[in-house]
Design a protein around this motif. Structure first.
Motif, mmCIF file in Angstrom:
data_model
loop_
_atom_site.group_PDB
_atom_site.id
_atom_site.type_symbol
_atom_site.label_atom_id
_atom_site.label_comp_id
_atom_site.label_asym_id
_atom_site.label_seq_id
_atom_site.Cartn_x
_atom_site.Cartn_y
_atom_site.Cartn_z
ATOM 1 N N PRO A 24 19.407 88.023 -5.663
ATOM 2 C CA PRO A 24 19.641 88.918 -5.496
ATOM 3 C C PRO A 24 18.115 89.714 -4.485
ATOM 4 O O PRO A 24 16.892 89.530 -4.780
ATOM 5 C CB PRO A 24 20.067 89.713 -5.872
ATOM 6 N N THR A 25 18.464 90.229 -2.871
ATOM 7 C CA THR A 25 17.034 90.094 -2.218
ATOM 8 C C THR A 25 17.353 91.786 -1.572
ATOM 9 O O THR A 25 18.214 91.861 -0.495
ATOM 10 C CB THR A 25 16.757 89.123 -0.962
ATOM 11 N N TYR A 26 16.082 91.974 -1.486
ATOM 12 C CA TYR A 26 16.203 93.389 -0.854
ATOM 13 C C TYR A 26 14.985 94.008 -0.141
ATOM 14 O O TYR A 26 14.580 93.689 0.251
ATOM 15 C CB TYR A 26 15.364 94.898 -2.467
ATOM 16 N N PHE A 27 15.544 93.483 1.135
ATOM 17 C CA PHE A 27 15.558 94.816 2.010
ATOM 18 C C PHE A 27 15.203 95.773 2.383
ATOM 19 O O PHE A 27 16.158 96.879 2.302
ATOM 20 C CB PHE A 27 15.862 94.242 3.403
ATOM 21 N N SER A 28 13.678 96.700 1.968
ATOM 22 C CA SER A 28 13.135 98.172 2.634
ATOM 23 C C SER A 28 13.177 98.062 3.654
ATOM 24 O O SER A 28 12.800 96.993 4.842
ATOM 25 C CB SER A 28 11.835 98.858 1.576
ATOM 26 N N ASP A 29 13.427 99.348 5.147
ATOM 27 C CA ASP A 29 12.985 99.421 5.936
ATOM 28 C C ASP A 29 12.829 101.034 5.988
ATOM 29 O O ASP A 29 13.324 102.028 5.867
ATOM 30 C CB ASP A 29 14.280 99.081 6.635
ATOM 31 N N VAL A 30 11.085 101.203 6.297
ATOM 32 C CA VAL A 30 10.808 102.411 5.875
ATOM 33 C C VAL A 30 9.950 102.614 7.253
ATOM 34 O O VAL A 30 8.724 101.930 7.553
ATOM 35 C CB VAL A 30 8.814 102.060 4.847
ATOM 36 N N ASN A 31 9.866 103.461 8.012
ATOM 37 C CA ASN A 31 9.349 104.170 8.959
ATOM 38 C C ASN A 31 9.303 105.285 9.296
ATOM 39 O O ASN A 31 8.477 106.176 10.152
ATOM 40 C CB ASN A 31 10.520 103.997 10.772
ATOM 41 N N THR A 32 9.955 105.990 7.985
ATOM 42 C CA THR A 32 9.002 107.872 8.191
ATOM 43 C C THR A 32 8.749 107.799 6.804
ATOM 44 O O THR A 32 8.609 107.461 5.581
ATOM 45 C CB THR A 32 10.526 108.526 8.226
ATOM 46 N N PHE A 33 8.605 109.117 6.495
ATOM 47 C CA PHE A 33 7.593 109.583 5.342
ATOM 48 C C PHE A 33 8.967 110.197 3.966
ATOM 49 O O PHE A 33 8.503 109.153 3.017
ATOM 50 C CB PHE A 33 6.855 111.095 5.242
ATOM 51 N N GLN A 34 9.367 110.500 4.590
ATOM 52 C CA GLN A 34 11.020 110.170 3.982
ATOM 53 C C GLN A 34 11.403 109.166 3.611
ATOM 54 O O GLN A 34 11.935 109.128 1.841
ATOM 55 C CB GLN A 34 11.872 111.352 4.474
ATOM 56 N N GLN A 35 12.319 108.174 4.226
ATOM 57 C CA GLN A 35 12.273 106.896 3.903
ATOM 58 C C GLN A 35 11.215 106.167 2.764
ATOM 59 O O GLN A 35 11.702 105.491 1.533
ATOM 60 C CB GLN A 35 12.300 105.533 5.467
ATOM 61 N N SER A 88 -0.738 102.685 6.979
ATOM 62 C CA SER A 88 0.661 102.060 6.841
ATOM 63 C C SER A 88 1.248 101.720 5.091
ATOM 64 O O SER A 88 2.221 100.668 5.490
ATOM 65 C CB SER A 88 -0.094 100.441 8.012
ATOM 66 N N TRP A 89 -0.352 102.241 4.516
ATOM 67 C CA TRP A 89 1.244 101.550 3.635
ATOM 68 C C TRP A 89 1.954 102.314 2.641
ATOM 69 O O TRP A 89 1.426 103.528 2.077
ATOM 70 C CB TRP A 89 -0.231 100.824 1.825
ATOM 71 N N TYR A 90 2.961 102.754 2.482
ATOM 72 C CA TYR A 90 4.359 103.457 2.187
ATOM 73 C C TYR A 90 3.837 102.930 0.381
ATOM 74 O O TYR A 90 3.785 102.220 0.602
ATOM 75 C CB TYR A 90 5.300 103.567 2.446
ATOM 76 N N GLY A 91 4.529 103.969 -0.326
ATOM 77 C CA GLY A 91 4.017 103.420 -1.741
ATOM 78 C C GLY A 91 2.889 104.268 -2.816
ATOM 79 O O GLY A 91 2.839 105.695 -2.221
ATOM 80 N N SER A 92 2.976 103.858 -3.878
ATOM 81 C CA SER A 92 1.641 104.769 -4.254
ATOM 82 C C SER A 92 0.265 104.675 -3.883
ATOM 83 O O SER A 92 -0.759 106.269 -4.076
ATOM 84 C CB SER A 92 1.431 103.873 -5.533
ATOM 85 N N ARG A 93 -0.109 103.669 -2.801
ATOM 86 C CA ARG A 93 -1.093 103.844 -1.536
ATOM 87 C C ARG A 93 -1.071 105.326 -1.114
ATOM 88 O O ARG A 93 -2.409 106.130 -0.847
ATOM 89 C CB ARG A 93 -1.040 102.868 -0.524
ATOM 90 N N MET A 94 -0.311 106.422 -0.962
ATOM 91 C CA MET A 94 -0.041 107.352 -0.095
ATOM 92 C C MET A 94 -0.498 108.676 -0.782
ATOM 93 O O MET A 94 -1.195 109.420 -0.683
ATOM 94 C CB MET A 94 1.081 107.791 -0.025
ATOM 95 N N LEU A 95 -1.524 108.306 -1.927
ATOM 96 C CA LEU A 95 -1.595 109.093 -3.191
ATOM 97 C C LEU A 95 -3.280 109.491 -2.780
ATOM 98 O O LEU A 95 -4.117 110.077 -3.744
ATOM 99 C CB LEU A 95 -1.488 108.550 -4.768
ATOM 100 N N LEU A 96 -3.621 108.424 -2.390
ATOM 101 C CA LEU A 96 -5.289 107.848 -1.906
ATOM 102 C C LEU A 96 -4.902 108.331 -0.506
ATOM 103 O O LEU A 96 -6.484 109.102 -0.137
ATOM 104 C CB LEU A 96 -5.451 106.837 -2.100
ATOM 105 N N ALA A 97 -3.990 108.452 0.361
ATOM 106 C CA ALA A 97 -4.069 108.216 1.742
ATOM 107 C C ALA A 97 -4.598 109.943 2.356
ATOM 108 O O ALA A 97 -5.434 110.038 3.412
ATOM 109 C CB ALA A 97 -2.717 108.403 2.319
ATOM 110 N N PHE A 98 -4.003 110.815 1.483
ATOM 111 C CA PHE A 98 -4.350 112.238 1.355
ATOM 112 C C PHE A 98 -5.581 112.511 1.493
ATOM 113 O O PHE A 98 -6.378 113.379 2.658
ATOM 114 C CB PHE A 98 -3.040 113.302 1.711
#
Length: 268
Positions: free
Chosen positions: A100-111, A244-254
């Motif tokens: 089973p293959t999951y495709f994410s699609d992230v273009n916004t903060f909410q996504q 560009s790295w959505y996910g836990s990298r956002m903890l460091l981004a701000f």
């Protein structure tokens, strides 16, 4: 057995909670690790650099655009994690034959937030996902207070040289630029357009040019060449992962963004 939908609307059937996961997306590999799924993660790409030790402990199955299907099949995965932008959609038929293959699609903060929560639910890490989201949202709200007093600056964000390519609209990077009060001079263009740098003044003559650390290794000569076509811009070598790295990298981004603005203030 349960049926779920991924972020591009495909239905996926899972017999049980996945225990043998392959990630073909560097930012999502890091996310899985931070959701306490290191033991379940069995295969990654050569670009999955965080955390660094995974390259020594997990099977490398190729890049993000081209993978070794035989290596993937040999690992006997029960879940493969892809991304619409990072990976080639043409790989999907072969990957689906394996697991089973999951495709994410992230273009916004909410996504990005939705992805964390959805993977937390699918992979039995709801508590970890909830905690991570709360921390990210706290950091973001704190940054929004910080940025209120900052001026709007016109910005060009470059991702490639010769051909010169920039960030346009409909991208996660553009959303992060907006959060930083960076007015993207190429926002009228879609995704990642090719541009002529000798027209950069005509396109908007940016206050700031950001040369991303990924996917292209920009050097001083690239900065000088772009600067020769602008009137007054400041050039910054930016950390592409933070934008560009959505996910836990956002903890460091701000926190990174705060330092970036302090650096810019010293030039204006």
């Amino acid at each position: 057995m349960k049926t779920i939908k991924d972020q591009i609307g495909r239905e996926i059937t899972l017999k049980t909670t996945p225990k043998r996961i392959i990630s073909l997306v560097p930012s999502q590999t890091e996310l899985l690790y931070d959701l306490a799924l290191e033991n379940e993660l069995i295969g990654i790409t050569k670009f999955c650099v965080h955390p660094y030790h995974l390259k020594a402990t997990k099977k490398i199955i190729g890049g993000t655009k081209k993978v070794d299907f035989d290596k993937i099949k040999a690992l006997n995965p029960d879940f493969i994690l892809c991304n619409k932008e990072e990976n080639s959609y043409e790989m999907l038929p072969e990957l689906e034959k394996i697991a089973p293959t999951y495709f994410s699609d992230v273009n916004t903060f909410q996504q990005a937030i939705d992805l964390i929560l959805h993977l937390g639910s699918i992979l039995n890490r709801r508590t970890e996902a909830d905690n991570l989201v709360h921390k990210i949202e706290f950091k973001m709200n704190d940054f929004k207070q910080f940025i209120k007093s900052k001026p709007i600056r016109k910005v060009a964000y470059f991702i490639w040289a010769k051909p010169w390519m920039v960030v346009g609209n409909d991208t996660f990077i553009n959303k992060m630029m907006q959060l930083n009060k960076f007015e993207n001079i190429y926002e009228n263009m879609s995704r990642y357009p090719k541009v002529e740098i000798n027209r950069i003044r005509h396109e908007g003559d940016p206050d700031v040019v950001i040369l991303s650390s990924e996917p292209f290794p920009f050097k001083d000569e690239h900065a000088m060449e772009i600067a020769s076509f602008t009137n007054r811009s400041i050039t910054v070598f930016g950390d592409g992962e933070m934008f560009s790295w959505y996910g836990s990298r956002m903890l460091l981004a701000f926190d990174y963004f705060k330092e970036l603005h302090k650096k810019l203030e010293s030039h204006f």
